[in-house]
Design a protein around this motif. Structure first.
Motif, mmCIF file in Angstrom:
data_model
loop_
_atom_site.group_PDB
_atom_site.id
_atom_site.type_symbol
_atom_site.label_atom_id
_atom_site.label_comp_id
_atom_site.label_asym_id
_atom_site.label_seq_id
_atom_site.Cartn_x
_atom_site.Cartn_y
_atom_site.Cartn_z
ATOM 1 N N ALA A 51 35.433 48.008 48.402
ATOM 2 C CA ALA A 51 36.233 47.152 48.995
ATOM 3 C C ALA A 51 37.590 46.972 47.211
ATOM 4 O O ALA A 51 36.582 45.741 46.962
ATOM 5 C CB ALA A 51 35.526 46.026 49.544
ATOM 6 N N THR A 52 38.870 47.507 47.536
ATOM 7 C CA THR A 52 38.804 46.941 45.772
ATOM 8 C C THR A 52 39.698 45.662 46.556
ATOM 9 O O THR A 52 40.573 45.284 47.101
ATOM 10 C CB THR A 52 40.652 47.858 45.845
ATOM 11 N N PRO A 53 39.876 44.626 45.417
ATOM 12 C CA PRO A 53 40.394 43.262 45.948
ATOM 13 C C PRO A 53 41.324 43.479 45.877
ATOM 14 O O PRO A 53 42.846 44.166 45.365
ATOM 15 C CB PRO A 53 40.042 42.640 45.372
ATOM 16 N N GLY A 54 42.612 41.670 46.805
ATOM 17 C CA GLY A 54 43.455 41.708 47.036
ATOM 18 C C GLY A 54 44.685 41.473 45.466
ATOM 19 O O GLY A 54 43.374 40.783 44.433
ATOM 20 N N CYS A 55 45.543 41.334 45.182
ATOM 21 C CA CYS A 55 45.924 41.121 44.462
ATOM 22 C C CYS A 55 46.530 39.487 43.967
ATOM 23 O O CYS A 55 46.075 39.359 42.861
ATOM 24 C CB CYS A 55 48.113 41.222 44.693
ATOM 25 N N TYR A 56 46.362 38.658 44.804
ATOM 26 C CA TYR A 56 46.713 37.921 44.516
ATOM 27 C C TYR A 56 45.034 37.007 44.521
ATOM 28 O O TYR A 56 44.896 36.239 42.694
ATOM 29 C CB TYR A 56 46.382 36.736 45.617
ATOM 30 N N PRO A 57 43.781 37.393 45.095
ATOM 31 C CA PRO A 57 42.778 36.829 44.099
ATOM 32 C C PRO A 57 42.712 37.806 43.361
ATOM 33 O O PRO A 57 41.627 36.891 42.090
ATOM 34 C CB PRO A 57 41.373 37.802 45.223
ATOM 35 N N THR A 58 42.450 38.967 43.031
ATOM 36 C CA THR A 58 42.429 39.412 41.393
ATOM 37 C C THR A 58 43.285 38.434 40.525
ATOM 38 O O THR A 58 42.434 38.132 39.514
ATOM 39 C CB THR A 58 42.794 40.719 40.572
ATOM 40 N N SER A 59 44.374 37.920 40.271
ATOM 41 C CA SER A 59 45.095 36.975 39.508
ATOM 42 C C SER A 59 44.400 35.848 39.022
ATOM 43 O O SER A 59 44.210 34.994 38.085
ATOM 44 C CB SER A 59 46.423 37.071 39.830
ATOM 45 N N ILE A 60 43.242 34.810 40.359
ATOM 46 C CA ILE A 60 43.074 33.952 40.608
ATOM 47 C C ILE A 60 41.474 33.718 39.634
ATOM 48 O O ILE A 60 40.687 32.959 39.214
ATOM 49 C CB ILE A 60 43.210 33.352 41.948
ATOM 50 N N LEU A 61 40.587 34.541 40.108
ATOM 51 C CA LEU A 61 39.408 35.342 40.447
ATOM 52 C C LEU A 61 38.640 35.281 39.242
ATOM 53 O O LEU A 61 37.841 35.134 38.107
ATOM 54 C CB LEU A 61 38.464 36.421 41.246
ATOM 55 N N LEU A 62 39.842 36.420 38.104
ATOM 56 C CA LEU A 62 39.321 36.318 36.893
ATOM 57 C C LEU A 62 39.672 35.283 35.207
ATOM 58 O O LEU A 62 38.448 35.603 35.128
ATOM 59 C CB LEU A 62 40.293 37.979 36.665
ATOM 60 N N PRO A 63 40.107 34.470 35.875
ATOM 61 C CA PRO A 63 40.109 33.632 35.364
ATOM 62 C C PRO A 63 39.620 32.322 35.097
ATOM 63 O O PRO A 63 39.352 31.264 34.712
ATOM 64 C CB PRO A 63 41.606 33.130 35.037
ATOM 65 N N LEU A 64 38.904 32.209 36.376
ATOM 66 C CA LEU A 64 38.410 31.439 37.759
ATOM 67 C C LEU A 64 36.979 31.526 37.026
ATOM 68 O O LEU A 64 35.997 31.147 36.798
ATOM 69 C CB LEU A 64 38.444 30.983 38.859
ATOM 70 N N TRP A 65 36.183 33.147 36.604
ATOM 71 C CA TRP A 65 34.971 33.484 36.927
ATOM 72 C C TRP A 65 33.876 33.067 35.342
ATOM 73 O O TRP A 65 32.678 32.323 35.997
ATOM 74 C CB TRP A 65 34.919 35.021 36.587
ATOM 75 N N PRO A 66 34.930 33.533 34.863
ATOM 76 C CA PRO A 66 34.141 31.876 33.333
ATOM 77 C C PRO A 66 33.672 30.871 33.391
ATOM 78 O O PRO A 66 32.967 30.394 32.400
ATOM 79 C CB PRO A 66 35.338 32.490 32.124
ATOM 80 N N LEU A 67 34.717 29.786 34.569
ATOM 81 C CA LEU A 67 34.401 28.540 33.958
ATOM 82 C C LEU A 67 33.281 29.104 34.967
ATOM 83 O O LEU A 67 32.836 26.698 34.806
ATOM 84 C CB LEU A 67 35.889 27.898 34.606
#
Length: 335
Positions: free
Chosen positions: A142-158
């Motif tokens: 399941a390829t993620p949505g565009c908004y989720p990708t832009s938000i989840l990648l910067p939140l993952w390290p935190l």
């Protein structure tokens, strides 16, 4: 050579996918489908697109391919996925049908029962950097949505760092009009969008919200709450998300940056900008990159994150996932 089929090739995402795969050194596009434009070629629809005959979805020869990409509306994608999987074909889905793990959540947000709930558990959520160990050999991604990708990648390290983050995290995100798809809608006509800038689906209204919250829960079981505010930009493509994160204890940018540099040091498509630089759409358009900038404003971390919604937010990330699934170089066709 991997033989691929593309369902829904005449949408913006489908056409972007064709262009990427036509240049891929290890992929041959065996067929492309369109329900409304079958009998024409993709270059009839988009003059700059490759010449590729369009066939009906029901005529697609699954026996001729090893992988299919589904650029279809929700529900229709799941039904096609069942046919493909039954034929032994790997599925890379770009719709929302397999992103959520709970069938009831899907029904609540998409106003219909899931067509294939038995497949939800086995679908790999293809945020590639996060899911890389689950992807090799996967049959359904399941390829993620565009908004989720832009938000989840910067939140993952935190969130994985177990930092003292307080609720809510605020994600103020802006997307180009191609994110709304090719089907005409009153709110995305040129005359409505040009020289305008508008919020939409503010509050708990956007269908990407449960997807973002689900992944945040994977990153940390007690993840903070999220306020997600999407906006429509009067541009063709790109997403810029500005994310505000507050902490219950004093923390400095010098303490925060290492969590990003350590996690993303060897990632080919995630770029952390030098301190003091802010992310723009120009950093990412027509690329598979996610570019992240970090700034402190008092006790608030302000993250700027940009992707191209049609590439890293859709077709590019789908190809990145396919590369990992089939064990070829992850950057193939994307750099």
């Amino acid at each position: 050579m991997i033989k691929a089929g593309i369902f829904g090739a005449t949408g913006y995402t489908g056409c972007e996918l064709v262009k990427i795969l036509q240049k891929h050194p290890h992929v041959h596009v065996a067929f492309a489908t369109s329900q409304s434009l079958a009998g024409q070629t993709l270059s009839d629809v988009y003059p700059q697109a490759p010449y590729l005959p369009l066939i009906l979805g029901e005529a697609a020869p699954f026996e001729a391919v090893e992988v299919v990409f589904l650029c279809l509306p929700h529900a229709a994608a799941a039904e096609t996925a069942v046919r493909a999987l039954t034929a032994g074909v790997t599925v890379i889905d770009l719709s929302a049908d397999f992103r959520l793990k709970d069938a009831d959540t899907y029904a609540n947000w998409y106003d219909k029962q899931h067509p294939a709930p038995h497949l939800l558990a086995e679908a790999v959520y293809g945020l590639t950097e996060f899911a890389r160990e689950q992807l090799p050999g996967a049959k359904l991604v399941a390829t993620p949505g565009c908004y989720p990708t832009s938000i989840l990648l910067p939140l993952w390290p935190l969130l994985t760092a177990n930092l003292p983050i307080t609720s809510p995290i605020i994600a103020d995100a802006k997307s180009g009009t191609s994110g709304a798809g090719r089907t005409p809608k009153a709110g995305t006509h040129f005359i409505q969008v040009h020289n305008n800038f508008a919020p939409y689906k503010i509050g708990r209204s956007h269908r990407h919200l449960p997807e973002i919250e689900q992944a945040m829960g994977w990153f940390h079981p007690d993840a903070p709450s999220l306020i997600f505010s999407p906006h429509l930009l009067p541009v063709e493509r790109g997403i810029l998300s500005t994310i505000y994160v507050n902490f219950s204890e004093q923390i400095t940018l010098e303490e925060i940056r290492p969590y990003f540099t350590q996690l993303y040091a060897n990632e080919p498509f995630v770029c952390l900008l030098p301190e003091g630089e802010l992310t723009t759409l120009a950093h990412v358009t027509h690329s598979n990159k996610c570019v992240i900038g970090l700034t402190m404003s008092g006790s608030t971390l302000v993250i700027t994150s940009a992707i191209d919604n049609l590439v890293k937010g859709a077709a590019g990330q789908a190809v990145q996932n396919m590369n990992v699934v089939f064990g070829i170089e992850e950057t193939a066709g994307l750099i």
